[in-house]
Motif scaffolding. Structure first.
Motif, PDB file in Angstrom:
ATOM      1  N   VAL A  33       0.843  -1.207   0.000  1.00 35.29           N
ATOM      2  CA  VAL A  33       0.000   0.000   0.000  1.00 35.29           C
ATOM      3  C   VAL A  33       0.872   1.249   0.000  1.00 35.29           C
ATOM      4  O   VAL A  33       0.629   2.201  -0.748  1.00 35.29           O
ATOM      5  N   ILE A  34       1.919   1.263   0.835  1.00 39.06           N
ATOM      6  CA  ILE A  34       2.804   2.420   0.916  1.00 39.06           C
ATOM      7  C   ILE A  34       3.519   2.629  -0.416  1.00 39.06           C
ATOM      8  O   ILE A  34       3.600   3.749  -0.928  1.00 39.06           O
ATOM      9  N   GLU A  35       4.034   1.538  -1.005  1.00 43.87           N
ATOM     10  CA  GLU A  35       4.746   1.658  -2.283  1.00 43.87           C
ATOM     11  C   GLU A  35       3.825   2.165  -3.387  1.00 43.87           C
ATOM     12  O   GLU A  35       4.246   2.907  -4.266  1.00 43.87           O
ATOM     13  N   ALA A  36       2.571   1.748  -3.346  1.00 44.05           N
ATOM     14  CA  ALA A  36       1.614   2.185  -4.370  1.00 44.05           C
ATOM     15  C   ALA A  36       1.123   3.604  -4.108  1.00 44.05           C
ATOM     16  O   ALA A  36       0.472   4.200  -4.970  1.00 44.05           O
ATOM     17  N   GLY A  37       1.412   4.153  -2.917  1.00 43.08           N
ATOM     18  CA  GLY A  37       1.047   5.536  -2.628  1.00 43.08           C
ATOM     19  C   GLY A  37      -0.438   5.759  -2.438  1.00 43.08           C
ATOM     20  O   GLY A  37      -0.969   6.798  -2.818  1.00 43.08           O
ATOM     21  N   ARG A  38      -1.123   4.797  -1.825  1.00 45.30           N
ATOM     22  CA  ARG A  38      -2.569   4.933  -1.634  1.00 45.30           C
ATOM     23  C   ARG A  38      -2.896   5.426  -0.227  1.00 45.30           C
ATOM     24  O   ARG A  38      -2.128   5.206   0.712  1.00 45.30           O
ATOM     25  N   ALA A  39      -4.056   6.091  -0.072  1.00 42.74           N
ATOM     26  CA  ALA A  39      -4.554   6.444   1.251  1.00 42.74           C
ATOM     27  C   ALA A  39      -4.802   5.159   2.026  1.00 42.74           C
ATOM     28  O   ALA A  39      -5.122   4.119   1.443  1.00 42.74           O
ATOM     29  N   LEU A  40      -4.664   5.228   3.364  1.00 37.82           N
ATOM     30  CA  LEU A  40      -4.637   3.995   4.160  1.00 37.82           C
ATOM     31  C   LEU A  40      -5.476   4.126   5.420  1.00 37.82           C
ATOM     32  O   LEU A  40      -5.473   5.160   6.084  1.00 37.82           O
ATOM     33  N   VAL A  41      -6.225   3.045   5.725  1.00 31.76           N
ATOM     34  CA  VAL A  41      -6.917   2.909   7.007  1.00 31.76           C
ATOM     35  C   VAL A  41      -6.552   1.532   7.560  1.00 31.76           C
ATOM     36  O   VAL A  41      -6.595   0.535   6.835  1.00 31.76           O
ATOM     37  N   LEU A  42      -6.167   1.463   8.838  1.00 32.22           N
ATOM     38  CA  LEU A  42      -5.886   0.184   9.491  1.00 32.22           C
ATOM     39  C   LEU A  42      -7.137  -0.269  10.229  1.00 32.22           C
ATOM     40  O   LEU A  42      -7.641   0.453  11.093  1.00 32.22           O
ATOM     41  N   ALA A  43      -7.655  -1.432   9.868  1.00 26.83           N
ATOM     42  CA  ALA A  43      -8.854  -1.968  10.528  1.00 26.83           C
ATOM     43  C   ALA A  43      -8.462  -3.241  11.271  1.00 26.83           C
ATOM     44  O   ALA A  43      -8.142  -4.261  10.654  1.00 26.83           O
ATOM     45  N   PHE A  44      -8.462  -3.161  12.605  1.00 21.34           N
ATOM     46  CA  PHE A  44      -8.148  -4.333  13.426  1.00 21.34           C
ATOM     47  C   PHE A  44      -9.442  -5.112  13.654  1.00 21.34           C
ATOM     48  O   PHE A  44     -10.305  -4.690  14.426  1.00 21.34           O
ATOM     49  N   ASN A  45      -9.573  -6.223  12.921  1.00 22.77           N
ATOM     50  CA  ASN A  45     -10.805  -7.005  12.919  1.00 22.77           C
ATOM     51  C   ASN A  45     -10.780  -8.066  14.024  1.00 22.77           C
ATOM     52  O   ASN A  45      -9.753  -8.341  14.626  1.00 22.77           O
ATOM     53  N   LYS A  46     -11.943  -8.674  14.241  1.00 20.45           N
ATOM     54  CA  LYS A  46     -12.138  -9.735  15.249  1.00 20.45           C
ATOM     55  C   LYS A  46     -11.907  -9.181  16.665  1.00 20.45           C
ATOM     56  O   LYS A  46     -11.382  -9.881  17.541  1.00 20.45           O
ATOM     57  N   TRP A  47     -12.285  -7.920  16.871  1.00 19.40           N
ATOM     58  CA  TRP A  47     -12.093  -7.277  18.165  1.00 19.40           C
ATOM     59  C   TRP A  47     -12.913  -7.956  19.256  1.00 19.40           C
ATOM     60  O   TRP A  47     -12.585  -7.863  20.441  1.00 19.40           O
ATOM     61  N   ASP A  48     -13.978  -8.668  18.846  1.00 19.14           N
ATOM     62  CA  ASP A  48     -14.796  -9.384  19.826  1.00 19.14           C
ATOM     63  C   ASP A  48     -14.021 -10.544  20.460  1.00 19.14           C
ATOM     64  O   ASP A  48     -14.436 -11.085  21.496  1.00 19.14           O
ATOM     65  N   LEU A  49     -12.882 -10.946  19.859  1.00 17.49           N
ATOM     66  CA  LEU A  49     -12.073 -12.036  20.409  1.00 17.49           C
ATOM     67  C   LEU A  49     -10.885 -11.519  21.225  1.00 17.49           C
ATOM     68  O   LEU A  49     -10.055 -12.305  21.679  1.00 17.49           O
ATOM     69  N   VAL A  50     -10.778 -10.193  21.393  1.00 15.62           N
ATOM     70  CA  VAL A  50      -9.622  -9.601  22.069  1.00 15.62           C
ATOM     71  C   VAL A  50      -9.943  -9.355  23.538  1.00 15.62           C
ATOM     72  O   VAL A  50     -10.850  -8.582  23.864  1.00 15.62           O
ATOM     73  N   ASP A  51      -9.191 -10.035  24.433  1.00 16.04           N
ATOM     74  CA  ASP A  51      -9.384  -9.785  25.871  1.00 16.04           C
ATOM     75  C   ASP A  51      -8.345  -8.764  26.342  1.00 16.04           C
ATOM     76  O   ASP A  51      -7.539  -8.253  25.557  1.00 16.04           O
ATOM     77  N   GLU A  52      -8.334  -8.489  27.641  1.00 14.76           N
ATOM     78  CA  GLU A  52      -7.462  -7.434  28.170  1.00 14.76           C
ATOM     79  C   GLU A  52      -5.983  -7.764  27.974  1.00 14.76           C
ATOM     80  O   GLU A  52      -5.181  -6.890  27.626  1.00 14.76           O
ATOM     81  N   ASP A  53      -5.614  -9.039  28.175  1.00 19.58           N
ATOM     82  CA  ASP A  53      -4.214  -9.436  27.997  1.00 19.58           C
ATOM     83  C   ASP A  53      -3.772  -9.245  26.550  1.00 19.58           C
ATOM     84  O   ASP A  53      -2.685  -8.745  26.271  1.00 19.58           O
ATOM     85  N   ARG A  54      -4.645  -9.671  25.609  1.00 21.16           N
ATOM     86  CA  ARG A  54      -4.310  -9.546  24.187  1.00 21.16           C
ATOM     87  C   ARG A  54      -4.217  -8.065  23.793  1.00 21.16           C
ATOM     88  O   ARG A  54      -3.362  -7.680  22.989  1.00 21.16           O
ATOM     89  N   ARG A  55      -5.077  -7.237  24.347  1.00 19.94           N
ATOM     90  CA  ARG A  55      -5.071  -5.808  24.041  1.00 19.94           C
ATOM     91  C   ARG A  55      -3.717  -5.195  24.431  1.00 19.94           C
ATOM     92  O   ARG A  55      -3.150  -4.397  23.684  1.00 19.94           O
ATOM     93  N   TYR A  56      -3.209  -5.598  25.605  1.00 14.70           N
ATOM     94  CA  TYR A  56      -1.915  -5.089  26.070  1.00 14.70           C
ATOM     95  C   TYR A  56      -0.801  -5.513  25.111  1.00 14.70           C
ATOM     96  O   TYR A  56       0.046  -4.709  24.700  1.00 14.70           O
TER      97      TYR A  56
END
Length: 467
Positions: free
Chosen positions: A310-333
């Motif tokens: 994406v960076i090499e192609a020079g495109r606008a970028l959004v980071l989407a962290f998916n499966k957030w329903d599976l993330v507990d406090e330890d994983r978040r840290y």
């Protein structure tokens, strides 16, 4: 990403004199001509012929992907960019589809297209698939019937009328026969400046990309289903990539090549190759890219590879962290630590934590995409830029190099999409100073969600002419 953590190397910073007037002001972006076709039909040979005959600039433009290489060229005084889409060697099973995808991307990213066909073989299903898409493009399309080395071969070229792209141009890219006549016609039909680079109308183009099983299809279905307003799928034949038009946040967005990313190629040996080609194609055809990352698992080298594309192609970028329903406090840290360590160079990208499965926070994607696109489109006036750079340099001058301190004589924004700046200097700027300038640019002007390019051009001292 290079060893020092930057996304480009120093060779990308030098810029030729092409593209600037005598005062250093950027000229309008030249039109783009894409050369497409099956492997081994002579695409790269034709590109080399176009460049070599006119001794045009033959440097690679910075920021292009490895599957799509662009060169500055000129013919009879007209500047244009040649886009070589060569380098694919897929097996026969997926060839028809890949040629069609290649043509589809070229149609969206170029002002004119040359389809190269091997006249000695005749029109294949891959050629027909490409021609079908190109006929619908509304752009000038030129059919180059290659490997016509003598008058006898012109009968083979005439048979290619069947592709429905008008008169075939018999050429020999190897020997140069007929290439000048082809270029005369191409140049005559080109716009004065790139209409693709300037285009702002129509739905903004979005690509959802990421490693396998990260949730691309689930997110697309969630976006389409939640609003119940898939306007329609733009499709032709089974080999065409499908663009989905979806209404979100009161606007219509075009999700590009999503079927190509969903489509299974089977467990053939080239599976990973096909996935990589489709990801490249989707990024090339998009304006903003939503990179999906599985938040429930550690960041992987595959995630990094997609981000680098994406960076090499020079495109606008959004980071989407998916499966957030599976993330507990330890994983978040742990995730926060991984992001700080491995994505430190992407602090400028908007981050959204979502769950495609449950629908959590997917509505936040639209504002993030709009922010990134606004930055990607933005321009800074030459006056404002030079006032800013004088203040920055006065406070923190460039480091001395070879006993001399380089001076920044003049700065201009050459293009938007992504914002690209050119610094005219009396000497080369160190890598660390260039990164410092990028950080300060972002602090002052924002640019959230877009890569920034800073090119350095060292100006030679002009010798006084003897009276």
């Amino acid at each position: 990403m290079s060893e020092d953590g930057t996304w480009t190397d120093e060779s990308d910073w030098e810029l030729s004199d092409e593209g600037f007037d005598d005062d250093g002001e950027a000229l309008a972006p030249p039109p783009v001509v894409a050369v497409v076709g099956r492997p081994n039909v002579g695409k790269s040979t034709l590109v080399n012929r176009i460049l070599g005959r006119r001794e045009a600039v033959v440097q690679d433009l910075p920021g292009v992907t490895r599957d799509r290489v662009s060169y500055d060229a000129s013919w009879t005084g007209r500047r244009f960019v040649v886009q070589d889409t060569g380098g694919w060697e897929p097996d026969a099973k997926g060839l028809q589809q890949l040629v069609a995808e290649q043509a589809s991307v070229a149609m969206q990213t170029a002002d004119a297209v040359i389809l190269v066909v091997d006249a000695t073989v005749g029109a294949t299903t891959g050629d027909e698939a490409a021609a079908r898409i190109l006929r619908r493009s509304g752009k000038p399309v030129f059919l180059a019937a290659n490997k016509v080395d003598n008058e006898k071969g012109e009968a083979d070229a005439a048979a290619l009328w069947s592709l429905g792209l008008g008169e075939p141009h018999p050429i020999s890219a190897m020997h140069g026969r007929g290439v000048a006549d082809l270029l005369d016609e191409v140049v005559a039909d080109l716009p004065a400046q790139s209409e693709v680079a300037q285009a702002t109308g129509g739905p903004r183009r979005v690509a959802l990309v990421g490693k396998p099983n990260v949730g691309k299809s689930s997110l697309l279905n969630r976006l389409a289903g939640a609003e119940r307003s898939v306007v329609h799928d733009v499709a032709g034949t089974t080999v065409d990539p499908v663009d989905s038009l979806i209404e979100l946040g009161g606007k219509t967005w075009r999700f590009v090549d999503t079927a190509g990313l969903r489509r299974r190629v089977g467990q053939a040996s080239g599976h990973e190759f096909y996935a990589s080609v489709r990801t490249h194609s989707a990024i090339d055809a998009a304006e903003v890219v939503v990179v999906l990352i599985d938040a429930s698992e550690p960041l992987t080298e595959q995630d990094q590879r997609v981000l680098t594309m994406v960076i090499e192609a020079g495109r606008a970028l959004v980071l989407a962290f998916n499966k957030w329903d599976l993330v507990d406090e330890d994983r978040r840290y742990l995730l926060d630590r991984e992001i700080d360590r491995e994505l430190a160079q992407l602090q400028w990208a908007p981050r959204v934590n979502i769950s495609a499965k449950s629908g959590r926070a997917v509505q936040k994607l639209v504002p993030a995409m709009e922010t990134s696109l606004a930055s990607w489109d933005s321009r800074i006036s030459t006056g404002q830029l030079n006032t800013w750079i004088k203040e920055v340099v006065a406070a923190t001058p460039p480091p001395v190099r070879g006993g001399k301190q380089p001076r920044i004589l003049f700065a201009t924004q050459a293009t938007a999409r992504p914002p690209t700046f050119v610094l005219f200097t009396s000497g080369f700027l160190e890598a660390g100073y260039r990164r410092f300038l990028e950080r300060r640019l972002r602090e002052t002007f924002g640019f959230e969600g877009t890569p920034i390019r800073i090119n350095v051009r060292v100006r030679e001292k002009r010798k006084l002419k003897p009276r």
